[in-house]
Scaffold this motif. Structure first.
Motif, PDB file in Angstrom:
ATOM      1  N   ILE A   6      -0.034 -10.787   2.196  1.00  0.00           N
ATOM      2  CA  ILE A   6       0.793  -9.589   2.369  1.00  0.00           C
ATOM      3  C   ILE A   6       1.755  -9.773   3.540  1.00  0.00           C
ATOM      4  O   ILE A   6       2.945  -9.465   3.435  1.00  0.00           O
ATOM      5  N   GLU A   7       1.259 -10.281   4.655  1.00  0.00           N
ATOM      6  CA  GLU A   7       2.116 -10.486   5.826  1.00  0.00           C
ATOM      7  C   GLU A   7       3.219 -11.500   5.527  1.00  0.00           C
ATOM      8  O   GLU A   7       4.359 -11.316   5.943  1.00  0.00           O
ATOM      9  N   ARG A   8       2.887 -12.551   4.813  1.00  0.00           N
ATOM     10  CA  ARG A   8       3.894 -13.548   4.446  1.00  0.00           C
ATOM     11  C   ARG A   8       4.957 -12.924   3.541  1.00  0.00           C
ATOM     12  O   ARG A   8       6.146 -13.188   3.678  1.00  0.00           O
ATOM     13  N   ASN A   9       4.537 -12.049   2.635  1.00  0.00           N
ATOM     14  CA  ASN A   9       5.484 -11.372   1.743  1.00  0.00           C
ATOM     15  C   ASN A   9       6.330 -10.334   2.477  1.00  0.00           C
ATOM     16  O   ASN A   9       7.453 -10.054   2.078  1.00  0.00           O
ATOM     17  N   ARG A  10       5.798  -9.768   3.545  1.00  0.00           N
ATOM     18  CA  ARG A  10       6.535  -8.764   4.311  1.00  0.00           C
ATOM     19  C   ARG A  10       7.551  -9.393   5.258  1.00  0.00           C
ATOM     20  O   ARG A  10       8.488  -8.733   5.694  1.00  0.00           O
ATOM     21  N   ALA A  11       7.393 -10.652   5.603  1.00  0.00           N
ATOM     22  CA  ALA A  11       8.239 -11.304   6.607  1.00  0.00           C
ATOM     23  C   ALA A  11       9.734 -11.199   6.301  1.00  0.00           C
ATOM     24  O   ALA A  11      10.514 -10.858   7.192  1.00  0.00           O
ATOM     25  N   PRO A  12      10.202 -11.473   5.080  1.00  0.00           N
ATOM     26  CA  PRO A  12      11.646 -11.369   4.829  1.00  0.00           C
ATOM     27  C   PRO A  12      12.185  -9.951   5.048  1.00  0.00           C
ATOM     28  O   PRO A  12      13.284  -9.784   5.579  1.00  0.00           O
ATOM     29  N   ALA A  13      11.423  -8.954   4.669  1.00  0.00           N
ATOM     30  CA  ALA A  13      11.868  -7.566   4.866  1.00  0.00           C
ATOM     31  C   ALA A  13      11.943  -7.239   6.356  1.00  0.00           C
ATOM     32  O   ALA A  13      12.871  -6.573   6.810  1.00  0.00           O
ATOM     33  N   LEU A  45      -6.022 -12.062   1.661  1.00  0.00           N
ATOM     34  CA  LEU A  45      -5.034 -11.107   1.145  1.00  0.00           C
ATOM     35  C   LEU A  45      -4.120 -10.616   2.267  1.00  0.00           C
ATOM     36  O   LEU A  45      -2.917 -10.438   2.064  1.00  0.00           O
ATOM     37  N   TYR A  46      -4.691 -10.436   3.452  1.00  0.00           N
ATOM     38  CA  TYR A  46      -3.908 -10.031   4.619  1.00  0.00           C
ATOM     39  C   TYR A  46      -2.789 -11.035   4.877  1.00  0.00           C
ATOM     40  O   TYR A  46      -1.633 -10.659   5.074  1.00  0.00           O
ATOM     41  N   GLN A  47      -3.110 -12.314   4.866  1.00  0.00           N
ATOM     42  CA  GLN A  47      -2.106 -13.352   5.117  1.00  0.00           C
ATOM     43  C   GLN A  47      -1.024 -13.367   4.040  1.00  0.00           C
ATOM     44  O   GLN A  47       0.157 -13.526   4.344  1.00  0.00           O
ATOM     45  N   TYR A  75      -2.102  -1.318   4.361  1.00  0.00           N
ATOM     46  CA  TYR A  75      -1.223  -1.765   3.280  1.00  0.00           C
ATOM     47  C   TYR A  75      -1.316  -0.839   2.075  1.00  0.00           C
ATOM     48  O   TYR A  75      -2.343  -0.214   1.830  1.00  0.00           O
ATOM     49  N   SER A  76      -0.222  -0.792   1.337  1.00  0.00           N
ATOM     50  CA  SER A  76      -0.194   0.053   0.143  1.00  0.00           C
ATOM     51  C   SER A  76      -1.006  -0.584  -0.985  1.00  0.00           C
ATOM     52  O   SER A  76      -1.270  -1.795  -0.971  1.00  0.00           O
ATOM     53  N   ASP A  77      -1.370   0.235  -1.941  1.00  0.00           N
ATOM     54  CA  ASP A  77      -2.102  -0.274  -3.098  1.00  0.00           C
ATOM     55  C   ASP A  77      -1.293  -1.353  -3.821  1.00  0.00           C
ATOM     56  O   ASP A  77      -1.835  -2.358  -4.262  1.00  0.00           O
ATOM     57  N   GLU A  78       0.013  -1.131  -3.907  1.00  0.00           N
ATOM     58  CA  GLU A  78       0.887  -2.087  -4.586  1.00  0.00           C
ATOM     59  C   GLU A  78       0.899  -3.432  -3.868  1.00  0.00           C
ATOM     60  O   GLU A  78       0.836  -4.482  -4.507  1.00  0.00           O
ATOM     61  N   GLU A  79       0.963  -3.407  -2.540  1.00  0.00           N
ATOM     62  CA  GLU A  79       0.951  -4.662  -1.782  1.00  0.00           C
ATOM     63  C   GLU A  79      -0.363  -5.411  -1.988  1.00  0.00           C
ATOM     64  O   GLU A  79      -0.371  -6.638  -2.145  1.00  0.00           O
ATOM     65  N   ILE A  80      -1.459  -4.672  -1.986  1.00  0.00           N
ATOM     66  CA  ILE A  80      -2.772  -5.300  -2.184  1.00  0.00           C
ATOM     67  C   ILE A  80      -2.876  -5.877  -3.585  1.00  0.00           C
ATOM     68  O   ILE A  80      -3.354  -7.012  -3.775  1.00  0.00           O
ATOM     69  N   ARG A  81      -2.399  -5.138  -4.606  1.00  0.00           N
ATOM     70  CA  ARG A  81      -2.435  -5.657  -5.985  1.00  0.00           C
ATOM     71  C   ARG A  81      -1.598  -6.922  -6.123  1.00  0.00           C
ATOM     72  O   ARG A  81      -2.017  -7.886  -6.758  1.00  0.00           O
ATOM     73  N   ARG A  82      -0.401  -6.913  -5.521  1.00  0.00           N
ATOM     74  CA  ARG A  82       0.462  -8.106  -5.595  1.00  0.00           C
ATOM     75  C   ARG A  82      -0.193  -9.298  -4.904  1.00  0.00           C
ATOM     76  O   ARG A  82      -0.132 -10.417  -5.401  1.00  0.00           O
ATOM     77  N   ALA A  83      -0.806  -9.047  -3.748  1.00  0.00           N
ATOM     78  CA  ALA A  83      -1.481 -10.130  -3.029  1.00  0.00           C
ATOM     79  C   ALA A  83      -2.656 -10.666  -3.837  1.00  0.00           C
ATOM     80  O   ALA A  83      -2.880 -11.879  -3.900  1.00  0.00           O
ATOM     81  N   TRP A  84      -3.383  -9.758  -4.479  1.00  0.00           N
ATOM     82  CA  TRP A  84      -4.514 -10.188  -5.302  1.00  0.00           C
ATOM     83  C   TRP A  84      -4.029 -11.045  -6.469  1.00  0.00           C
ATOM     84  O   TRP A  84      -4.615 -12.091  -6.768  1.00  0.00           O
TER      85      TRP A  84
END
Length: 110
Positions: free
Chosen positions: A51-58, A47-49, A15-24
Protein backbone atom coordinates in the motif's frame (compact mmCIF):
# COMPACT_ATOMS: atom_id res chain seq x y z
CA UNK A 1 -6.19 -15.89 16.78
CA UNK A 2 -7.63 -12.76 18.42
CA UNK A 3 -4.14 -11.28 18.86
CA UNK A 4 -3.34 -12.08 15.22
CA UNK A 5 -6.54 -10.32 14.09
CA UNK A 6 -5.81 -7.31 16.32
CA UNK A 7 -2.35 -7.05 14.80
CA UNK A 8 -3.84 -6.97 11.28
CA UNK A 9 -6.30 -4.28 12.35
CA UNK A 10 -3.62 -2.19 14.09
CA UNK A 11 -1.33 -2.22 11.06
CA UNK A 12 -3.95 -1.69 8.36
CA UNK A 13 -6.58 0.45 10.11
CA UNK A 14 -5.45 3.69 8.46
CA UNK A 15 -6.02 2.35 4.94
CA UNK A 16 -9.23 2.17 2.98
CA UNK A 17 -10.92 -1.10 2.15
CA UNK A 18 -10.10 -0.50 -1.52
CA UNK A 19 -6.39 -0.03 -0.80
CA UNK A 20 -6.31 -3.23 1.25
CA UNK A 21 -8.16 -5.18 -1.48
CA UNK A 22 -5.76 -3.91 -4.15
CA UNK A 23 -2.76 -4.79 -2.01
CA UNK A 24 -4.17 -8.25 -1.37
CA UNK A 25 -4.71 -8.80 -5.10
CA UNK A 26 -1.18 -7.63 -5.84
CA UNK A 27 0.19 -9.95 -3.15
CA UNK A 28 -1.76 -12.83 -4.71
CA UNK A 29 -0.18 -12.10 -8.10
CA UNK A 30 3.38 -11.36 -7.06
CA UNK A 31 3.85 -12.48 -3.47
CA UNK A 32 6.58 -14.91 -2.45
CA UNK A 33 5.98 -18.56 -3.28
CA UNK A 34 7.47 -21.84 -2.24
CA UNK A 35 9.48 -23.98 -4.65
CA UNK A 36 6.21 -25.76 -5.54
CA UNK A 37 4.53 -22.44 -6.34
CA UNK A 38 2.41 -22.22 -3.19
CA UNK A 39 1.86 -18.63 -2.02
CA UNK A 40 3.27 -17.96 1.43
CA UNK A 41 0.79 -16.61 3.94
CA UNK A 42 1.20 -12.83 4.14
CA UNK A 43 1.54 -10.86 7.31
CA UNK A 44 0.00 -7.39 7.67
CA UNK A 45 3.40 -5.83 7.05
CA UNK A 46 3.49 -7.28 3.53
CA UNK A 47 0.21 -5.54 2.64
CA UNK A 48 1.37 -2.39 4.44
CA UNK A 49 4.48 -2.22 2.25
CA UNK A 50 2.48 -2.75 -0.94
CA UNK A 51 0.00 0.00 0.00
CA UNK A 52 2.78 2.45 0.90
CA UNK A 53 4.61 1.69 -2.34
CA UNK A 54 1.38 2.32 -4.28
CA UNK A 55 0.76 5.57 -2.40
CA UNK A 56 4.25 6.97 -3.11
CA UNK A 57 3.49 8.46 -6.57
CA UNK A 58 0.40 10.26 -5.25
CA UNK A 59 2.38 11.64 -2.30
CA UNK A 60 5.14 12.81 -4.63
CA UNK A 61 2.63 14.55 -6.91
CA UNK A 62 1.00 16.22 -3.91
CA UNK A 63 4.41 17.35 -2.64
CA UNK A 64 5.33 18.81 -6.04
CA UNK A 65 2.00 20.64 -6.21
CA UNK A 66 2.55 22.06 -2.73
CA UNK A 67 6.08 23.22 -3.63
CA UNK A 68 4.81 24.90 -6.81
CA UNK A 69 2.16 26.67 -4.75
CA UNK A 70 4.80 27.89 -2.29
CA UNK A 71 7.02 29.12 -5.13
CA UNK A 72 4.07 30.94 -6.69
CA UNK A 73 3.17 32.57 -3.37
CA UNK A 74 6.79 33.60 -2.79
CA UNK A 75 7.03 35.07 -6.29
CA UNK A 76 3.78 36.94 -5.77
CA UNK A 77 4.96 38.29 -2.41
CA UNK A 78 8.26 39.42 -3.98
CA UNK A 79 6.39 41.13 -6.83
CA UNK A 80 4.14 42.92 -4.32
CA UNK A 81 7.17 43.96 -2.26
CA UNK A 82 8.91 45.34 -5.33
CA UNK A 83 5.73 47.14 -6.42
CA UNK A 84 5.53 48.83 -3.02
CA UNK A 85 9.07 50.21 -3.28
CA UNK A 86 9.32 53.84 -4.35
CA UNK A 87 10.45 54.60 -7.87
CA UNK A 88 13.76 56.32 -8.45
CA UNK A 89 11.97 59.60 -8.99
CA UNK A 90 9.91 59.19 -5.81
CA UNK A 91 13.04 58.31 -3.80
CA UNK A 92 14.74 61.51 -5.02
CA UNK A 93 11.61 63.47 -4.07
CA UNK A 94 11.57 61.93 -0.57
CA UNK A 95 15.23 62.84 -0.10
CA UNK A 96 14.54 66.42 -1.20
CA UNK A 97 11.61 66.64 1.23
CA UNK A 98 13.73 65.34 4.11
CA UNK A 99 16.57 67.72 3.28
CA UNK A 100 14.12 70.63 3.02
CA UNK A 101 12.51 69.72 6.33
CA UNK A 102 15.89 69.73 8.07
CA UNK A 103 16.85 73.12 6.66
CA UNK A 104 13.45 74.69 7.51
CA UNK A 105 13.89 74.09 11.26
CA UNK A 106 15.48 76.69 13.51
CA UNK A 107 19.11 76.15 14.50
CA UNK A 108 19.60 73.61 17.25
CA UNK A 109 16.49 71.58 16.37
CA UNK A 110 17.04 68.28 14.73
Amino acid sequence: MAIDLECWLDVLEVYSDEEIRRAWAEYQRSGPRSARGVLYKPDPGALYQIIERNRAPAREAEYRKMMESIKTEEAQAEAERRASLPTYERAKEILREVAAAKTDKPDGDV
